[in-house]
Motif scaffolding. Sequence first.
Motif, PDB file in Angstrom:
ATOM      1  N   GLY A 163      55.658  36.522  -8.206  1.00 23.04           N
ATOM      2  CA  GLY A 163      56.393  35.562  -7.395  1.00 23.04           C
ATOM      3  C   GLY A 163      57.032  36.195  -6.173  1.00 23.04           C
ATOM      4  N   THR A 164      57.530  37.396  -6.332  1.00 25.03           N
ATOM      5  CA  THR A 164      58.178  38.077  -5.208  1.00 25.03           C
ATOM      6  C   THR A 164      57.195  38.316  -4.074  1.00 25.03           C
ATOM      7  OG1 THR A 164      59.763  39.162  -6.662  1.00 25.03           O
ATOM      8  CG2 THR A 164      59.414  40.149  -4.493  1.00 25.03           C
ATOM      9  N   ILE A 165      56.026  38.804  -4.416  1.00 19.65           N
ATOM     10  CA  ILE A 165      55.016  39.067  -3.398  1.00 19.65           C
ATOM     11  C   ILE A 165      54.544  37.771  -2.761  1.00 19.65           C
ATOM     12  CG2 ILE A 165      52.623  39.802  -3.069  1.00 19.65           C
ATOM     13  CD1 ILE A 165      53.172  42.102  -4.943  1.00 19.65           C
ATOM     14  N   PHE A 166      54.240  36.785  -3.590  1.00 14.61           N
ATOM     15  CA  PHE A 166      53.671  35.541  -3.081  1.00 14.61           C
ATOM     16  C   PHE A 166      54.628  34.862  -2.111  1.00 14.61           C
ATOM     17  CE2 PHE A 166      50.722  32.067  -3.305  1.00 14.61           C
ATOM     18  CZ  PHE A 166      51.496  30.949  -3.047  1.00 14.61           C
ATOM     19  N   ASN A 167      55.892  34.884  -2.413  1.00 14.83           N
ATOM     20  CA  ASN A 167      56.869  34.148  -1.605  1.00 14.83           C
ATOM     21  C   ASN A 167      57.395  34.934  -0.406  1.00 14.83           C
ATOM     22  OD1 ASN A 167      56.981  31.720  -3.158  1.00 14.83           O
ATOM     23  ND2 ASN A 167      58.050  32.878  -4.740  1.00 14.83           N
ATOM     24  N   SER A 168      57.017  36.199  -0.314  1.00 13.31           N
ATOM     25  CA  SER A 168      57.611  37.050   0.712  1.00 13.31           C
ATOM     26  C   SER A 168      56.639  37.531   1.783  1.00 13.31           C
ATOM     27  CB  SER A 168      58.250  38.292   0.069  1.00 13.31           C
ATOM     28  OG  SER A 168      59.217  37.931  -0.878  1.00 13.31           O
ATOM     29  N   TYR A 169      55.355  37.614   1.467  1.00 15.70           N
ATOM     30  CA  TYR A 169      54.452  38.330   2.353  1.00 15.70           C
ATOM     31  C   TYR A 169      53.189  37.569   2.711  1.00 15.70           C
ATOM     32  CZ  TYR A 169      57.297  42.157   0.534  1.00 15.70           C
ATOM     33  OH  TYR A 169      58.344  42.964   0.173  1.00 15.70           O
ATOM     34  N   THR A 170      52.679  37.881   3.885  1.00 16.39           N
ATOM     35  CA  THR A 170      51.335  37.447   4.227  1.00 16.39           C
ATOM     36  C   THR A 170      50.348  38.076   3.247  1.00 16.39           C
ATOM     37  OG1 THR A 170      51.799  37.164   6.583  1.00 16.39           O
ATOM     38  CG2 THR A 170      49.515  37.659   5.982  1.00 16.39           C
ATOM     39  N   MET A 171      49.358  37.281   2.842  1.00 25.94           N
ATOM     40  CA  MET A 171      48.324  37.785   1.948  1.00 25.94           C
ATOM     41  C   MET A 171      46.969  37.638   2.617  1.00 25.94           C
ATOM     42  SD  MET A 171      49.756  36.502  -1.742  1.00 25.94           S
ATOM     43  CE  MET A 171      48.474  37.385  -2.638  1.00 25.94           C
ATOM     44  N   ALA A 172      46.036  38.448   2.168  1.00 23.67           N
ATOM     45  CA  ALA A 172      44.741  38.487   2.845  1.00 23.67           C
ATOM     46  C   ALA A 172      43.624  38.761   1.856  1.00 23.67           C
ATOM     47  CB  ALA A 172      44.752  39.573   3.916  1.00 23.67           C
ATOM     48  N   TRP A 173      42.430  38.413   2.296  1.00 19.33           N
ATOM     49  CA  TRP A 173      41.211  38.805   1.606  1.00 19.33           C
ATOM     50  C   TRP A 173      40.431  39.760   2.519  1.00 19.33           C
ATOM     51  CZ3 TRP A 173      40.071  37.947  -3.345  1.00 19.33           C
ATOM     52  CH2 TRP A 173      40.733  36.908  -4.012  1.00 19.33           C
ATOM     53  N   TYR A 174      40.009  40.852   1.950  1.00 23.90           N
ATOM     54  CA  TYR A 174      39.138  41.806   2.616  1.00 23.90           C
ATOM     55  C   TYR A 174      37.854  41.924   1.806  1.00 23.90           C
ATOM     56  CZ  TYR A 174      42.532  43.730   5.946  1.00 23.90           C
ATOM     57  OH  TYR A 174      43.407  43.901   6.992  1.00 23.90           O
ATOM     58  N   ARG A 175      36.839  42.491   2.413  1.00 19.50           N
ATOM     59  CA  ARG A 175      35.621  42.773   1.665  1.00 19.50           C
ATOM     60  C   ARG A 175      35.027  44.090   2.144  1.00 19.50           C
ATOM     61  NH1 ARG A 175      31.468  38.097   3.988  1.00 19.50           N
ATOM     62  NH2 ARG A 175      31.095  39.047   6.051  1.00 19.50           N
ATOM     63  N   GLN A 176      34.286  44.699   1.239  1.00 20.98           N
ATOM     64  CA  GLN A 176      33.587  45.935   1.579  1.00 20.98           C
ATOM     65  C   GLN A 176      32.176  45.877   1.006  1.00 20.98           C
ATOM     66  OE1 GLN A 176      35.539  49.609   0.459  1.00 20.98           O
ATOM     67  NE2 GLN A 176      34.393  50.741   2.000  1.00 20.98           N
ATOM     68  N   ALA A 177      31.230  45.854   1.906  1.00 25.20           N
ATOM     69  CA  ALA A 177      29.826  45.846   1.514  1.00 25.20           C
ATOM     70  C   ALA A 177      29.344  47.285   1.328  1.00 25.20           C
ATOM     71  CB  ALA A 177      28.992  45.143   2.572  1.00 25.20           C
ATOM     72  N   PRO A 178      28.287  47.486   0.556  1.00 24.37           N
ATOM     73  CA  PRO A 178      27.778  48.847   0.331  1.00 24.37           C
ATOM     74  C   PRO A 178      27.465  49.550   1.644  1.00 24.37           C
ATOM     75  CG  PRO A 178      26.734  47.303  -1.165  1.00 24.37           C
ATOM     76  CD  PRO A 178      27.540  46.476  -0.202  1.00 24.37           C
ATOM     77  N   GLY A 179      28.020  50.735   1.811  1.00 27.36           N
ATOM     78  CA  GLY A 179      27.754  51.527   2.995  1.00 27.36           C
ATOM     79  C   GLY A 179      28.497  51.092   4.235  1.00 27.36           C
ATOM     80  N   LYS A 180      29.411  50.133   4.097  1.00 26.80           N
ATOM     81  CA  LYS A 180      30.135  49.628   5.263  1.00 26.80           C
ATOM     82  C   LYS A 180      31.627  49.788   5.066  1.00 26.80           C
ATOM     83  CE  LYS A 180      26.660  46.295   6.785  1.00 26.80           C
ATOM     84  NZ  LYS A 180      26.433  44.881   7.228  1.00 26.80           N
ATOM     85  N   GLN A 181      32.337  49.676   6.176  1.00 25.07           N
ATOM     86  CA  GLN A 181      33.794  49.747   6.106  1.00 25.07           C
ATOM     87  C   GLN A 181      34.366  48.440   5.598  1.00 25.07           C
ATOM     88  OE1 GLN A 181      35.172  50.940  10.035  1.00 25.07           O
ATOM     89  NE2 GLN A 181      35.203  53.086   9.403  1.00 25.07           N
ATOM     90  N   ARG A 182      35.538  48.540   5.031  1.00 30.40           N
ATOM     91  CA  ARG A 182      36.235  47.344   4.581  1.00 30.40           C
ATOM     92  C   ARG A 182      36.640  46.515   5.787  1.00 30.40           C
ATOM     93  NH1 ARG A 182      40.743  48.624   0.335  1.00 30.40           N
ATOM     94  NH2 ARG A 182      41.629  49.694   2.148  1.00 30.40           N
TER      95      ARG A 182
END
Length: 120
Positions: free
Chosen positions: A25-44
Motif C-alpha cells: 500500500g505504501t508503494i502504490f499510494n506514493s510512487y509512480t509505477m512502470a512496466w519495463y521489458r527486456q528482450a533476449p540480447g536487448k537492453q531493458r
Amino acid sequence: VQLQASGGGLVQAGGSLRLSCAASGTIFNSYTMAWYRQAPGKQRELVADITVVGSTNYADSGKGRFTVSRDGATNTVYLQMNSLKPEDTAVYYCAAKRRRIAGQFLYDYWGQGTLVTVSS
C-alpha cells in the motif's frame, strides 16, 4: 517482497495478455509505477508508466495496443496488452519509485519479472 508481477505466458500473435503487479500500500499510494521489458540480447526498455493520480505515458512500441491502469482497491497496476506481436516477446518487469538523475528516470523498486512469449 514489495512488487509481485504475474500474468505472463505464451500467446499467439494477435492475442492478448494482462499483466498484474501487486504492490504494498505504501508503494502504490506514493510512487509512480512502470512496466519495463527486456528482450533476449536487448537492453531493458520502458513500456509504460502511471503516476499516483493516473497520468499515463507509453513507449511508441505499445501505443494503441497497451493500456496501463491502477486499482486502488487491490494496490495493483495492470498492463493490458492487445494485438501482441512476436517482437513483444520479453521478460516484463514492474517498477516503482521513480527518480530523475542526470536527465534519466531511474526506479528504486523492481519486481521479479514475468515472461511473455508471442508466437508467430
